[in-house]
Write a protein that holds these residues in place. Structure first.
Motif, PDB file in Angstrom:
ATOM      1  N   PRO A  48      16.328   7.607  57.430  1.00  0.00           N
ATOM      2  CA  PRO A  48      17.462   7.560  56.510  1.00  0.00           C
ATOM      3  C   PRO A  48      17.361   6.386  55.539  1.00  0.00           C
ATOM      4  O   PRO A  48      16.490   5.522  55.670  1.00  0.00           O
ATOM      5  CB  PRO A  48      18.673   7.409  57.441  1.00  0.00           C
ATOM      6  CG  PRO A  48      18.131   6.694  58.633  1.00  0.00           C
ATOM      7  CD  PRO A  48      16.727   7.195  58.800  1.00  0.00           C
ATOM      8  N   SER A  49      18.303   6.350  54.594  1.00  0.00           N
ATOM      9  CA  SER A  49      18.288   5.326  53.551  1.00  0.00           C
ATOM     10  C   SER A  49      18.622   3.957  54.114  1.00  0.00           C
ATOM     11  O   SER A  49      19.214   3.819  55.194  1.00  0.00           O
ATOM     12  CB  SER A  49      19.304   5.672  52.461  1.00  0.00           C
ATOM     13  OG  SER A  49      20.623   5.529  52.983  1.00  0.00           O
ATOM     14  N   ASP A  50      18.265   2.926  53.361  1.00  0.00           N
ATOM     15  CA  ASP A  50      18.627   1.562  53.748  1.00  0.00           C
ATOM     16  C   ASP A  50      20.139   1.410  53.865  1.00  0.00           C
ATOM     17  O   ASP A  50      20.643   0.732  54.772  1.00  0.00           O
ATOM     18  CB  ASP A  50      18.098   0.559  52.723  1.00  0.00           C
ATOM     19  CG  ASP A  50      16.589   0.375  52.816  1.00  0.00           C
ATOM     20  OD1 ASP A  50      15.935   1.130  53.563  1.00  0.00           O
ATOM     21  OD2 ASP A  50      16.052  -0.515  52.126  1.00  0.00           O
ATOM     22  N   LEU A  56      24.638  -0.408  60.506  1.00  0.00           N
ATOM     23  CA  LEU A  56      24.802  -0.085  61.924  1.00  0.00           C
ATOM     24  C   LEU A  56      24.244  -1.159  62.846  1.00  0.00           C
ATOM     25  O   LEU A  56      24.474  -1.105  64.056  1.00  0.00           O
ATOM     26  CB  LEU A  56      24.165   1.269  62.232  1.00  0.00           C
ATOM     27  CG  LEU A  56      24.689   2.453  61.405  1.00  0.00           C
ATOM     28  CD1 LEU A  56      24.136   3.754  61.940  1.00  0.00           C
ATOM     29  CD2 LEU A  56      26.205   2.491  61.360  1.00  0.00           C
ATOM     30  N   LYS A  57      23.470  -2.113  62.297  1.00  0.00           N
ATOM     31  CA  LYS A  57      22.953  -3.233  63.102  1.00  0.00           C
ATOM     32  C   LYS A  57      22.278  -2.733  64.378  1.00  0.00           C
ATOM     33  O   LYS A  57      22.558  -3.181  65.494  1.00  0.00           O
ATOM     34  CB  LYS A  57      24.072  -4.221  63.440  1.00  0.00           C
ATOM     35  CG  LYS A  57      24.842  -4.732  62.220  1.00  0.00           C
ATOM     36  CD  LYS A  57      25.885  -5.756  62.626  1.00  0.00           C
ATOM     37  CE  LYS A  57      26.584  -6.316  61.409  1.00  0.00           C
ATOM     38  NZ  LYS A  57      27.877  -5.754  61.135  1.00  0.00           N
ATOM     39  N   ILE A  58      21.345  -1.826  64.207  1.00  0.00           N
ATOM     40  CA  ILE A  58      20.742  -1.132  65.350  1.00  0.00           C
ATOM     41  C   ILE A  58      19.847  -2.090  66.140  1.00  0.00           C
ATOM     42  O   ILE A  58      18.985  -2.760  65.584  1.00  0.00           O
ATOM     43  CB  ILE A  58      19.962   0.093  64.874  1.00  0.00           C
ATOM     44  CG1 ILE A  58      20.933   1.090  64.217  1.00  0.00           C
ATOM     45  CG2 ILE A  58      19.218   0.755  66.034  1.00  0.00           C
ATOM     46  CD1 ILE A  58      20.262   2.301  63.628  1.00  0.00           C
ATOM     47  N   THR A  59      20.054  -2.126  67.441  1.00  0.00           N
ATOM     48  CA  THR A  59      19.321  -3.059  68.294  1.00  0.00           C
ATOM     49  C   THR A  59      17.963  -2.529  68.720  1.00  0.00           C
ATOM     50  O   THR A  59      17.034  -3.313  68.936  1.00  0.00           O
ATOM     51  CB  THR A  59      20.153  -3.401  69.540  1.00  0.00           C
ATOM     52  OG1 THR A  59      20.632  -2.177  70.123  1.00  0.00           O
ATOM     53  CG2 THR A  59      21.344  -4.273  69.179  1.00  0.00           C
ATOM     54  N   GLY A  81       8.870  -1.211  58.769  1.00  0.00           N
ATOM     55  CA  GLY A  81       9.289  -1.987  57.599  1.00  0.00           C
ATOM     56  C   GLY A  81      10.737  -1.736  57.257  1.00  0.00           C
ATOM     57  O   GLY A  81      11.525  -2.667  57.043  1.00  0.00           O
ATOM     58  N   ALA A  82      11.118  -0.453  57.209  1.00  0.00           N
ATOM     59  CA  ALA A  82      12.517  -0.108  56.913  1.00  0.00           C
ATOM     60  C   ALA A  82      13.445  -0.609  57.997  1.00  0.00           C
ATOM     61  O   ALA A  82      14.532  -1.135  57.725  1.00  0.00           O
ATOM     62  CB  ALA A  82      12.648   1.406  56.753  1.00  0.00           C
ATOM     63  N   ASN A  86      16.219  -3.915  57.480  1.00  0.00           N
ATOM     64  CA  ASN A  86      17.635  -3.591  57.557  1.00  0.00           C
ATOM     65  C   ASN A  86      18.291  -4.145  58.818  1.00  0.00           C
ATOM     66  O   ASN A  86      19.315  -3.632  59.267  1.00  0.00           O
ATOM     67  CB  ASN A  86      17.817  -2.071  57.473  1.00  0.00           C
ATOM     68  CG  ASN A  86      17.583  -1.552  56.069  1.00  0.00           C
ATOM     69  OD1 ASN A  86      18.335  -1.878  55.155  1.00  0.00           O
ATOM     70  ND2 ASN A  86      16.529  -0.778  55.890  1.00  0.00           N
ATOM     71  N   GLY A  87      17.693  -5.199  59.375  1.00  0.00           N
ATOM     72  CA  GLY A  87      18.319  -5.906  60.477  1.00  0.00           C
ATOM     73  C   GLY A  87      18.076  -5.309  61.835  1.00  0.00           C
ATOM     74  O   GLY A  87      18.753  -5.682  62.806  1.00  0.00           O
TER      75      GLY A  87
END
Length: 824
Positions: A48-50, A56-59, A81-82, A86-87
């Motif tokens: 999905p997009s940035d 969502l701060k996915i762990t 990379g994506a 994006n955290g």
């Protein structure tokens, strides 16, 4: 509470509301956000997009090794990379997904070990190599080893073979990457017998995993997981093993995914126990397991996880009406003393409820609080969901015993709800504006030439979710129709939302008739299958009273689930609370006044930033107004604009989620107000016929393409290109919106996975370097979606060229260009 939630259709509320008790004084430890992961949640860089991923701060996510044959995309290094920009936290590498077959072909350890060495060598050489976790075996209780066999003697033979191979592979990984983190045993479900033996063996042989993993894939997991977790911790204590991190790297059934009221039940139990967890991959990669529509559009599940990502501070004890029970009211809650906020997420049950918050500290909240309640509804796997509506907002007194009770009326079982508690301050918050709404199930309507089906129940847990547990399919004869009898309270415009499925292979139509009058054609984009729900929105004019809305067969078959009618109240407008925005720096929280959105103001100073997630139903211009005490800077799509207090700006938003950043030297920000429906005034548009084509690219007639034509057979060689000349009125930041379609697939033979693939195009603007952009599969070659790409244009003529030297690019029907910031 002054406001209550709208009634849940025909569901009768119980005589006594259910009670969910939140004890703010009993901390469970810092919020981990561990339960927001996804198996094959990313398929490509950009899918999905940035903007869909970052909030969502996915762990953790789980993906296949680079070049693995199990699926056509989702390679761990390719998507890293994506994920990391994006955290994202860490990536689990499912090492056996290097194989093509399911179950994996068993070629022996001599075949597997060289593959293991190749995987570890590549991952450990990556600059982020320390952020990967190796999972050497996947579901060994069934695959290769058959450890789940009932016969004890055979079990011991199979177990010992697995243990030998675990030890060999573990040591081979560590020989290449001494700091490697390894996870296992990774069973299909928790089994006391194997976990006890595995932990004892791994401790004795010094091959303990750093992370313990297993799967929770049955509806019974909502009942049984706590017992599994407690048993595992008991085994560790008995063996003298310090508690290992636990990762449930596959969880939930199809009926749970995308459904906020189901997801909250899973997330509550995982967060309570501070384990990591990844949603299961039952369908297509690249949509965060059913939570992202197309590439950038939120559905109800996405908004639930966005709420989850917004929890800060510590989680606190929540006591539901029934603990460890399937399909019941459950919740989780957090308290952030520094922000003076408490949040409760709950759902999973129809009817009425009361949320009792105990130990509401007067030193933190004062003598009054503001309670804001919002609903994230189920909108389907492929159904767009606007920013959750605030359904109640009011000021409450903290009782003498330190409690606050928030009554909730007419809960919807498939919805999740968020309560935000903040200090009351002076003044009164604006009352929530909740328009009249009603829902009508297709299976309860008059059905002609169709079939009512039951799916997504506890007994059919891997069936797709359906509103009310049923839908109406097989509407494939000339006389097929569904007649909905509806009643509306007043003359005027209404918004009609239709939950549907379309597996016909192209956009399909039905005829909509109101009381038998002249029909209007309703066009439904394709979906993954008949049960993979999407949402179609349109408008109606109705007079007060009863009406029959007929949806009759058009040019193809469509499955119907439910229709929702909502009174249209004018131009859509949403206020995004500043105190709930993502922050960097050290802004302060000012609750001296609860006016407006009710949750106070965020005070920004130099070095601080607030980021808002702003929803747009379609690409176009919207009015954005910052409710602030002083001028602020808004940043969107690389462009920056100054927003004076209360003064509207015209900003170009792409369909779905938009990340809008706000900074200021010193300003109190109460909200970011966004209104509009996506005006295209001032947008430059160029159809496929205007493109200069080279190589094999050609203009192709397409009945469903905007303008009737698209550029096809684009790419596959360096000479095949499509070039558009864009006339920009001024230099600056723009958004290039590409209308595209394609249905690239590779069938890997998995009955439960739809192995769609993205296509890519290298986009070159002027003399700038080419930018590779991934375009997700649109479910058919005849469905045209949009994808927005920020670009910088010079004043006057700009060349925009699409190419792909090595493989097919998507079919392109139109490009549109909008300057990010326009004068009102």
């Amino acid at each position: 509470m002054a406001g209550t939630l709208p009634a849940a259709g025909t569901v009768a509320a119980p005589a006594v509301p259910q009670r969910l008790i939140v004890d703010l004084a009993v901390s469970e430890g810092p919020v981990t956000l561990g339960a927001n992961g996804a198996l094959y949640g990313l398929s490509d860089d950009g899918v999905p997009s940035d903007a869909a991923l970052e909030p969502l701060k996915i762990t953790s996510i789980s993906q296949k090794p680079e070049g693995g044959a199990q699926h056509p995309n989702g390679d761990a290094l390719s998507v890293s990379g994506a994920f990391f920009r994006n955290g994202g936290g860490e990536i689990n590498v499912l090492m056996q997904d290097v194989y093509a077959q399911w179950p994996y072909e068993d070629l022996g350890l001599d075949d597997y070990l060289p593959r293991v060495e190749d995987i570890v060598t590549k991952v450990s050489a990556d600059p982020n190599g320390d952020r990967f976790v190796y999972i050497p075996f996947n579901e060994p209780d069934q695959i290769w080893y058959d450890i789940g066999v009932a016969d004890q003697a055979q079990y011991e033979v199979n177990r010992d073979r697995f243990f030998r191979d675990w030890k060999t592979v573990y040591r081979r990984i560590r020989a290449i990457d001494p700091a490697a983190r390894i996870a296992g045993p990774n069973e299909t479900g928790y089994h006391h017998r194997l976990m006890a033996d595995f932990l004892a063996f791994a401790q004795r042989e010094n091959v303990l995993p750093q992370i313990l993993t297993w799967h929770e894939l049955g509806s019974g997991s909502l009942r049984d997981f706590q017992g599994h977790y407690d048993d595992c911790r008991s085994l560790e204590r008995r063996l003298g093993i310090a508690p290992l991190r636990i990762s449930i790297d596959e969880y939930a059934n199809r009926r749970d995914l995308s459904v906020p009221g189901q997801l909250v039940q899973w997330v509550a139990m995982f967060e309570r126990n501070k384990v990591y967890a990844n949603q299961a991959y039952w369908d297509a990669a690249g949509n965060l397991d059913g939570n992202v529509v197309r590439t950038n559009i939120p559905n109800g599940g996405w908004w639930f996880f966005r709420w989850y990502a917004g929890l800060t501070g510590d989680t606190v004890q929540v006591t539901p009406p029934q603990a460890d029970a399937v399909d019941t009211l459950q919740g989780l809650a957090s308290l952030d003393v520094s922000r003076r906020q408490a949040q409760v997420l709950l759902g999973g049950s129809d009817g009425d409820s009361e949320v009792v918050l105990r130990d509401v500290s007067r030193s933190v909240f004062g003598h009054t609080v503001t309670a804001a309640v919002a609903e994230a509804a189920w909108s389907g796997y492929e159904g767009q969901h606007a920013a959750p509506r605030v359904v109640a907002r009011t000021k409450l007194e903290v009782a003498d015993d330190g409690s606050v009770t928030v009554p909730l009326r007419g809960l919807h079982r498939m919805s999740a709800y968020r309560i935000v508690l903040t200090p009351g301050g002076t003044g009164a918050p604006a009352a929530a504006r909740v328009p009249w709404s009603a829902s009508y199930e297709a299976e309860e309507a008059a059905v002609t030439g169709g079939e009512v089906r039951t799916l997504g129940t506890v007994s059919d847990a891997n069936g797709y979710a359906a509103s009310g547990g049923k839908d109406v399919g097989s509407l494939n004869t000339p006389s097929s129709k569904v007649d909905f009898t509806v009643t509306v309270p007043a003359d005027g415009p209404y918004d009609l939302a239709i939950l549907y499925g379309n597996q016909s292979g192209a956009p399909a139509t039905q005829r909509l008739l109101v009381d038998g009058a002249d029909p209007v054609t309703v066009t439904y984009p394709s979906t993954q299958n008949w049960a993979y729900r999407a949402r179609k929105d349109l408008g109606l004019e109705l007079t007060a009273g009863a009406h029959v809305l007929t949806l009759a067969k058009g040019d193809a078959e469509v499955t119907l689930d439910r229709v929702d009618l909502t009174a249209h109240t004018g131009v859509p407008s949403t206020s995004y609370e500043a105190t709930l925005a993502d922050i960097t720096g050290q802004p302060s929280y000012d609750y001296s006044s609860s006016e407006g959105v009710g949750t106070g103001a965020l005070v920004l100073r130099t070095g601080d930033k607030a980021v808002f997630d702003v929803y747009a139903p379609r690409d176009g211009y919207y009015t954005v107004t910052a409710q602030t005490s002083a001028a602020v800077q808004l940043t969107l799509h690389g462009a920056t604009a100054t927003a004076a207090p209360g003064r509207p700006l015209r900003l170009y938003l792409v369909a779905g989620n938009n990340r809008v950043a706000v900074t200021a030297p010193h300003a109190a920000v109460r909200s970011l107000d966004v209104s509009g429906t996506g005006s295209t005034t001032g947008v430059l548009s160029y159809g496929a016929a205007s493109a200069a084509l080279t190589g094999g690219a050609k203009l192709v007639a397409s009945a469903h393409a905007p303008g009737g034509f698209c550029v096809g057979e684009l790419g596959g060689s360096p000479s095949s290109t499509a070039g558009f000349t864009v006339q920009a009125p001024s230099a600056g930041h723009y958004v290039l919106v590409v209308h595209y379609a394609h249905d690239e697939r590779r069938d890997n033979g998995h009955a439960y996975n739809t192995d769609i693939m993205s296509r890519t195009a290298d986009i070159t603007v002027g003399a700038a370097a080419p930018r590779r952009v991934a375009f997700k599969n649109t479910w058919s070659a005849h469905d045209f979606w949009t994808l927005g790409v920020p670009v910088d244009l010079a004043q006057g003529a700009n060349s925009v060229t699409f190419a792909n030297a090595n493989s097919w690019a998507p079919n392109i029907a139109r490009v549109e260009v909008g300057r990010v910031v326009r004068q009102p």
